[in-house]
Design a protein around this motif. Structure first.
Motif, short mmCIF file in Angstrom:
data_model
loop_
_atom_site.label_atom_id
_atom_site.label_comp_id
_atom_site.label_asym_id
_atom_site.label_seq_id
_atom_site.Cartn_x
_atom_site.Cartn_y
_atom_site.Cartn_z
N VAL A 4 -0.51 -0.07 3.10
CA VAL A 4 0.03 -0.72 4.29
C VAL A 4 0.62 0.32 5.24
CG1 VAL A 4 1.90 -2.23 5.10
CG2 VAL A 4 0.42 -2.97 3.22
N GLN A 5 1.30 1.31 4.68
CA GLN A 5 1.91 2.36 5.52
C GLN A 5 0.84 3.10 6.31
OE1 GLN A 5 5.39 2.98 5.90
NE2 GLN A 5 4.46 3.97 7.67
N ARG A 6 -0.32 3.34 5.70
CA ARG A 6 -1.41 3.99 6.44
C ARG A 6 -1.84 3.13 7.62
NH1 ARG A 6 -5.92 6.19 2.41
NH2 ARG A 6 -5.33 4.38 1.20
N GLY A 7 -1.92 1.82 7.44
CA GLY A 7 -2.26 0.92 8.53
C GLY A 7 -1.21 0.92 9.63
N LEU A 8 0.05 1.03 9.24
CA LEU A 8 1.12 1.11 10.23
C LEU A 8 1.04 2.44 10.99
CD1 LEU A 8 4.03 -0.32 8.07
CD2 LEU A 8 3.03 -1.41 10.08
N ASP A 9 0.79 3.51 10.25
CA ASP A 9 0.72 4.85 10.86
C ASP A 9 -0.42 4.99 11.85
OD1 ASP A 9 2.95 5.55 9.33
OD2 ASP A 9 1.79 6.70 7.85
N ASP A 10 -1.57 4.40 11.53
CA ASP A 10 -2.72 4.54 12.43
C ASP A 10 -2.77 3.46 13.51
OD1 ASP A 10 -3.96 2.24 11.36
OD2 ASP A 10 -5.41 3.38 10.18
N GLY A 11 -1.78 2.56 13.50
CA GLY A 11 -1.69 1.55 14.54
C GLY A 11 -2.55 0.31 14.32
N SER A 12 -3.22 0.22 13.17
CA SER A 12 -4.06 -0.96 12.94
C SER A 12 -3.24 -2.17 12.50
CB SER A 12 -5.16 -0.64 11.93
OG SER A 12 -4.63 -0.24 10.69
N LEU A 13 -1.99 -1.96 12.13
CA LEU A 13 -1.09 -3.06 11.81
C LEU A 13 0.09 -3.03 12.77
CD1 LEU A 13 -0.94 -2.85 7.90
CD2 LEU A 13 -2.41 -4.29 9.30
N ALA A 14 0.56 -4.20 13.15
CA ALA A 14 1.72 -4.29 14.04
C ALA A 14 2.96 -3.77 13.30
CB ALA A 14 1.93 -5.74 14.47
N PRO A 15 3.90 -3.18 14.02
CA PRO A 15 5.10 -2.65 13.37
C PRO A 15 5.83 -3.72 12.55
CG PRO A 15 5.00 -1.94 15.66
CD PRO A 15 3.91 -2.95 15.46
N ALA A 16 6.12 -3.37 11.32
CA ALA A 16 6.84 -4.26 10.40
C ALA A 16 7.30 -3.42 9.22
CB ALA A 16 5.94 -5.40 9.94
N ASP A 17 8.14 -3.99 8.41
CA ASP A 17 8.59 -3.30 7.20
C ASP A 17 7.43 -3.22 6.22
OD1 ASP A 17 9.72 -3.60 4.26
OD2 ASP A 17 11.27 -2.63 5.47
N PRO A 18 7.05 -2.00 5.78
CA PRO A 18 5.89 -1.87 4.89
C PRO A 18 6.06 -2.60 3.55
CG PRO A 18 6.94 0.27 5.25
CD PRO A 18 7.63 -0.72 6.12
N GLN A 19 7.28 -2.65 3.04
CA GLN A 19 7.46 -3.36 1.78
C GLN A 19 7.28 -4.86 1.98
OE1 GLN A 19 10.96 -2.45 -0.50
NE2 GLN A 19 10.48 -3.97 -2.05
N ASP A 20 7.77 -5.40 3.09
CA ASP A 20 7.57 -6.83 3.37
C ASP A 20 6.08 -7.15 3.49
OD1 ASP A 20 10.29 -7.28 3.38
OD2 ASP A 20 10.47 -7.30 5.56
N LEU A 21 5.35 -6.30 4.20
CA LEU A 21 3.90 -6.53 4.34
C LEU A 21 3.21 -6.44 2.98
CD1 LEU A 21 3.11 -4.53 7.60
CD2 LEU A 21 3.07 -7.01 7.30
N ALA A 22 3.59 -5.46 2.17
CA ALA A 22 2.98 -5.31 0.84
C ALA A 22 3.25 -6.53 -0.02
CB ALA A 22 3.50 -4.04 0.17
N VAL A 23 4.47 -7.03 0.01
CA VAL A 23 4.80 -8.22 -0.78
C VAL A 23 3.99 -9.42 -0.31
CG1 VAL A 23 6.67 -9.88 -1.28
CG2 VAL A 23 7.08 -7.41 -1.47
N CYS A 24 3.84 -9.57 1.00
CA CYS A 24 3.04 -10.68 1.54
C CYS A 24 1.58 -10.57 1.12
CB CYS A 24 3.15 -10.73 3.06
SG CYS A 24 4.76 -11.28 3.64
N LEU A 25 1.03 -9.38 1.23
CA LEU A 25 -0.37 -9.18 0.83
C LEU A 25 -0.55 -9.47 -0.65
CD1 LEU A 25 -3.27 -8.33 1.27
CD2 LEU A 25 -2.53 -5.94 1.07
N LEU A 26 0.34 -8.96 -1.48
CA LEU A 26 0.23 -9.22 -2.91
C LEU A 26 0.40 -10.70 -3.22
CD1 LEU A 26 2.13 -6.15 -4.34
CD2 LEU A 26 -0.29 -6.71 -4.67
N GLY A 27 1.24 -11.39 -2.46
CA GLY A 27 1.40 -12.83 -2.67
C GLY A 27 0.12 -13.59 -2.40
N LEU A 28 -0.56 -13.23 -1.31
CA LEU A 28 -1.84 -13.88 -1.00
C LEU A 28 -2.88 -13.58 -2.08
CD1 LEU A 28 -2.06 -13.19 2.83
CD2 LEU A 28 -2.04 -15.44 1.74
#
Length: 101
Positions: free
Chosen positions: A40-64
């Motif tokens: 997720v951090q790589r996606g944040l770094d390259d701009g492909s993901l909107a700014p957000a907390d990487p741990q929150d995004l990771a938890v959401c992805l794992l939940g799905l």
């Protein structure tokens, strides 16, 4: 695959009325959360993901992914997990990219 093995072990332990070793469960959770958070951090770094907390995004992805995999494992043991997990990941990406993309 390791994530699915952890999910299956936890599910089977619950059915058997036992609980997994808390330290092993913590280590496994930390390992796969760290891996997904790095992706997720790589996606944040390259701009492909909107700014957000990487741990929150990771938890959401794992939940799905967890929900898709467990549902499939419980309901359709013979079906392939891959298309369902791919759908969950795609759903995550559409949301995590933000409305502007």
């Amino acid at each position: 695959r390791p994530l699915l093995q952890v999910l299956i072990a936890v599910h089977q332990a619950g059915e058997a009325g036992t609980t997994p070793d808390p330290e092993l469960a913590r280590q496994a959770r930390h390992a796969y959360l760290s891996l997904v958070q790095g992706l997720v951090q790589r996606g944040l770094d390259d701009g492909s993901l909107a700014p957000a907390d990487p741990q929150d995004l990771a938890v959401c992805l794992l939940g799905l992914i967890h929900a898709a995999a467990v549902t499939l494992l419980l309901d359709q043991a013979e079906a392939s997990v891959r298309p369902h997990v791919a759908f969950a990941a795609g759903l995550f990406l559409r949301g995590a990219r933000g409305a502007s993309q």
